[in-house]
Design an enzyme around this catalytic site. Sequence first.
Site, PDB file in Angstrom:
ATOM      1  N   ASP A   1       0.682  -1.177   0.003  1.00 49.93           N
ATOM      2  CA  ASP A   1      -0.080  -0.083  -0.105  1.00 49.93           C
ATOM      3  C   ASP A   1       0.651   1.260  -0.084  1.00 49.93           C
ATOM      4  OD1 ASP A   1      -1.786  -2.101   0.300  1.00 49.93           O
ATOM      5  OD2 ASP A   1      -2.913  -1.107   1.944  1.00 49.93           O
TER       6      ASP A   1
ATOM      7  N   LYS B   1      -7.201  -5.167  -2.925  1.00 53.94           N
ATOM      8  CA  LYS B   1      -8.092  -5.478  -1.682  1.00 53.94           C
ATOM      9  C   LYS B   1      -8.910  -4.354  -1.190  1.00 53.94           C
ATOM     10  CE  LYS B   1      -4.099  -4.176   1.457  1.00 53.94           C
ATOM     11  NZ  LYS B   1      -4.976  -3.094   2.103  1.00 53.94           N
TER      12      LYS B   1
ATOM     13  N   CYS C   1      -2.352  -2.451   7.649  1.00 57.66           N
ATOM     14  CA  CYS C   1      -2.098  -3.438   6.657  1.00 57.66           C
ATOM     15  C   CYS C   1      -0.874  -4.224   6.639  1.00 57.66           C
ATOM     16  CB  CYS C   1      -2.063  -2.749   5.353  1.00 57.66           C
ATOM     17  SG  CYS C   1      -3.857  -2.352   5.004  1.00 57.66           S
TER      18      CYS C   1
END
Length: 215
Positions: A14, A112, A157
């Site tokens: 990310d 995701k 994450c």
Amino acid sequence: MAMNLKNSALLIVDVQNDFLPGGALAVGGGEEVIPLINALQQHFNFIVATQDFHPADHGSFAANHEGKKVGEVIDLNGLPQFLWPVHCVQGSMGVEFHEELNPTNWTAIFQKGKNSEVDSYSGFFDNARREDTGLGDFLQNEGIMNVFVTGLAQDYCVKFTALDSVSLGFKTFLITDATKAVNVNVSDEEKALEEMKNAGVVLIESSAILDHVRI
Ligand code: VGL
Ligand code: ZN
């Protein structure tokens, strides 16, 4: 000459505009991981990125729950859900990877958080562990045994990706200086480190890879 780590994957979690300074959910110092991750990429021939990739009506956004504010926790389809600002919306600038992050040697990108009904911190499974992104099978099919985790955010994450990686049987390393925490609460970063360590994640610094240049 770069060393290539055998049977090893570099996972870049990310590193997107919304998690960087100026973004909707900026992680303090997040930009510092970019040059480090780019340098680390030289040492891996297998690199995978994850991308938080939400529809605008995602249930993790405070704005999608009347009267709710960022930082409140609600029940989202049976799971406690911390409410975030609107971030990483498909089609927005915020969802894009930072332009200084080098994507040229990536083997794949796993997205995701596409299901509005459930959040998805880990790159492997959603938070209910119902849906699988396919990342685990992908790594296994490629003969990957060691997973090196980097990116944002350390306490969300990155942590959940590392924990799932361990649970799937990969020898899992967290490159501690190639990640930064959101720190919604001041000690979240420390707690996340403890949690990962206790689960079997090996904490290393980037210098362990970057300074080891013999082939
Ligand atoms: C993340 C909060 C919400 C992350 C994603 O990438 O760590 N954190 N969505
Ligand atoms: Zn998100």
